[in-house]
Design an enzyme around this catalytic site. Sequence first.
Site, PDB file in Angstrom:
ATOM      1  N   LYS A 124       0.824  -1.217   0.000  1.00  0.00           N
ATOM      2  CA  LYS A 124       0.000   0.000   0.000  1.00  0.00           C
ATOM      3  C   LYS A 124       0.853   1.260   0.000  1.00  0.00           C
ATOM      4  O   LYS A 124       0.623   2.187  -0.747  1.00  0.00           O
ATOM      5  CB  LYS A 124      -0.888   0.096   1.258  1.00  0.00           C
ATOM      6  CG  LYS A 124      -1.831  -1.021   1.515  1.00  0.00           C
ATOM      7  CD  LYS A 124      -2.716  -0.707   2.707  1.00  0.00           C
ATOM      8  CE  LYS A 124      -2.006  -0.568   4.039  1.00  0.00           C
ATOM      9  NZ  LYS A 124      -1.350  -1.770   4.539  1.00  0.00           N
ATOM     10  N   ARG A 153      -8.974   1.285   9.660  1.00  0.00           N
ATOM     11  CA  ARG A 153      -8.491  -0.070   9.951  1.00  0.00           C
ATOM     12  C   ARG A 153      -9.442  -0.836  10.841  1.00  0.00           C
ATOM     13  O   ARG A 153      -9.134  -1.968  11.213  1.00  0.00           O
ATOM     14  CB  ARG A 153      -7.135   0.031  10.635  1.00  0.00           C
ATOM     15  CG  ARG A 153      -5.950  -0.257   9.709  1.00  0.00           C
ATOM     16  CD  ARG A 153      -4.701  -0.050  10.497  1.00  0.00           C
ATOM     17  NE  ARG A 153      -3.593  -0.799  10.036  1.00  0.00           N
ATOM     18  CZ  ARG A 153      -2.450  -0.246   9.616  1.00  0.00           C
ATOM     19  NH1 ARG A 153      -2.318   1.064   9.578  1.00  0.00           N
ATOM     20  NH2 ARG A 153      -1.448  -1.002   9.271  1.00  0.00           N
ATOM     21  N   ARG A 181      11.948  -5.787   4.790  1.00  0.00           N
ATOM     22  CA  ARG A 181      11.792  -4.352   4.469  1.00  0.00           C
ATOM     23  C   ARG A 181      12.808  -3.497   5.210  1.00  0.00           C
ATOM     24  O   ARG A 181      13.062  -3.698   6.394  1.00  0.00           O
ATOM     25  CB  ARG A 181      10.375  -3.921   4.853  1.00  0.00           C
ATOM     26  CG  ARG A 181      10.126  -2.442   4.611  1.00  0.00           C
ATOM     27  CD  ARG A 181       8.674  -2.131   4.508  1.00  0.00           C
ATOM     28  NE  ARG A 181       7.955  -2.268   5.760  1.00  0.00           N
ATOM     29  CZ  ARG A 181       6.661  -2.023   5.879  1.00  0.00           C
ATOM     30  NH1 ARG A 181       5.950  -1.652   4.829  1.00  0.00           N
ATOM     31  NH2 ARG A 181       6.059  -2.159   7.041  1.00  0.00           N
ATOM     32  N   ARG A 232      12.045  -1.247  10.768  1.00  0.00           N
ATOM     33  CA  ARG A 232      11.046  -0.852  11.768  1.00  0.00           C
ATOM     34  C   ARG A 232      10.955  -1.916  12.857  1.00  0.00           C
ATOM     35  O   ARG A 232      11.001  -3.101  12.564  1.00  0.00           O
ATOM     36  CB  ARG A 232       9.674  -0.709  11.089  1.00  0.00           C
ATOM     37  CG  ARG A 232       9.449   0.654  10.509  1.00  0.00           C
ATOM     38  CD  ARG A 232       8.197   0.743   9.682  1.00  0.00           C
ATOM     39  NE  ARG A 232       7.015   0.159  10.301  1.00  0.00           N
ATOM     40  CZ  ARG A 232       5.813   0.177   9.741  1.00  0.00           C
ATOM     41  NH1 ARG A 232       5.641   0.749   8.554  1.00  0.00           N
ATOM     42  NH2 ARG A 232       4.780  -0.363  10.348  1.00  0.00           N
ATOM     43  N   ARG A 288       0.631  -8.064  13.932  1.00  0.00           N
ATOM     44  CA  ARG A 288      -0.044  -7.086  13.066  1.00  0.00           C
ATOM     45  C   ARG A 288      -0.985  -7.797  12.097  1.00  0.00           C
ATOM     46  O   ARG A 288      -2.073  -7.314  11.821  1.00  0.00           O
ATOM     47  CB  ARG A 288       0.994  -6.256  12.293  1.00  0.00           C
ATOM     48  CG  ARG A 288       1.657  -5.230  13.192  1.00  0.00           C
ATOM     49  CD  ARG A 288       2.958  -4.749  12.627  1.00  0.00           C
ATOM     50  NE  ARG A 288       2.813  -3.978  11.416  1.00  0.00           N
ATOM     51  CZ  ARG A 288       3.778  -3.827  10.507  1.00  0.00           C
ATOM     52  NH1 ARG A 288       4.946  -4.412  10.670  1.00  0.00           N
ATOM     53  NH2 ARG A 288       3.567  -3.088   9.455  1.00  0.00           N
TER      54      ARG A 288
HETATM   55  P1  AMP Z   1       1.632   0.918   9.319  1.00  0.00           P
HETATM   56  O1  AMP Z   1       2.815   1.806   9.103  1.00  0.00           O
HETATM   57  O2  AMP Z   1       0.458   1.329   8.473  1.00  0.00           O
HETATM   58  O3  AMP Z   1       1.955  -0.530   9.197  1.00  0.00           O
HETATM   59  O4  AMP Z   1       1.160   1.162  10.830  1.00  0.00           O
HETATM   60  C1  AMP Z   1       2.024   0.894  11.904  1.00  0.00           C
HETATM   61  C2  AMP Z   1       1.259   0.833  13.196  1.00  0.00           C
HETATM   62  O5  AMP Z   1       0.625   2.090  13.465  1.00  0.00           O
HETATM   63  C3  AMP Z   1       0.131  -0.183  13.231  1.00  0.00           C
HETATM   64  O6  AMP Z   1       0.576  -1.498  13.499  1.00  0.00           O
HETATM   65  C4  AMP Z   1      -0.719   0.379  14.370  1.00  0.00           C
HETATM   66  O7  AMP Z   1      -0.112   0.129  15.637  1.00  0.00           O
HETATM   67  C5  AMP Z   1      -0.623   1.881  14.113  1.00  0.00           C
HETATM   68  N1  AMP Z   1      -1.706   2.324  13.198  1.00  0.00           N
HETATM   69  C6  AMP Z   1      -1.557   2.845  11.958  1.00  0.00           C
HETATM   70  N2  AMP Z   1      -2.761   3.149  11.433  1.00  0.00           N
HETATM   71  C7  AMP Z   1      -3.686   2.803  12.357  1.00  0.00           C
HETATM   72  C8  AMP Z   1      -5.099   2.854  12.396  1.00  0.00           C
HETATM   73  N3  AMP Z   1      -5.822   3.324  11.369  1.00  0.00           N
HETATM   74  N4  AMP Z   1      -5.716   2.407  13.516  1.00  0.00           N
HETATM   75  C9  AMP Z   1      -5.016   1.938  14.576  1.00  0.00           C
HETATM   76  N5  AMP Z   1      -3.683   1.840  14.595  1.00  0.00           N
HETATM   77  C10 AMP Z   1      -3.005   2.283  13.500  1.00  0.00           C
END
Ligand code: AMP
Length: 223
Positions: free
Chosen positions: A17, A94, A133, A168, A179
């Site tokens: 994404k 989400r 990654r 990360r 996740r």
């Molecule tokens: P990402 O970079 O999109 O993989 O997001 C990393 C982390 O940020 C996720 O595993 C969640 O802990 C938090 N996060 C990001 N977006 C959301 C969301 N819409 N709702 C809740 N937690 C989020």
Amino acid sequence: MKNTANIIFFGAPGAGKGTQAKKVSYELKIPHLDTGNLIREAISGGTELGKKAKEYVEGGNLVPDDLVIGLIREKLLELKGNNFKGFILDGFPRTIPQAEALGNMMKELNLQITKVLNVQAPESILIDRLSARRLCTNKSCGAIYNLFTKKPQREGKCDHCGADLYQRKDDTAEAARQRLKEYHSKTAPIETYYRKQTVLADIDGTKDPQEVYNKILEIIPLN
Ligand code: AMP
């Protein structure tokens, strides 16, 4: 003058994404709202939101809805008041309550979701991609690498700007698995929610990133 395009990138962690959202944002010249990045910035900046979110993020769990909804609301209001051209949401919504809150915000702002791009890939590919990654530490660059399929030319260094690369904390195998668990239980139900609204388009995220991008450009409005 372009019409507005209000696009959501939807899919599991590692589906690609972020890579695609970044390219589309550049192509359409509309802002990319990446909730994961916004939350990580809040954590490194030590804000109230960052302090509340830290533990959830590091454990691979979703941050509570009210915090993320508040964050997105603030960003959308800011955008709407300022020569609005549209937005790309990456990582939001989400959960079903987040999708419902977004629907209410859109009504309030007199906007509509143009497309939800559902980027799909099987679990084995997602885990491999997340653990391989690496990201550029230079925030204004933000390049994304994969140690197998998109290796940097010099180990640990960004090809574009020469800054160090990092992994990360939540891309390690254990956090990545958590996740994906969160994705299946809380995020995946949104697919049906948007499919009913007929704005959802399925994208095969296993293909080469350029092929995925070309497919996306066929689906979204370009002017
Ligand atoms: P990402 O970079 O999109 O993989 O997001 C990393 C982390 O940020 C996720 O595993 C969640 O802990 C938090 N996060 C990001 N977006 C959301 C969301 N819409 N709702 C809740 N937690 C989020």
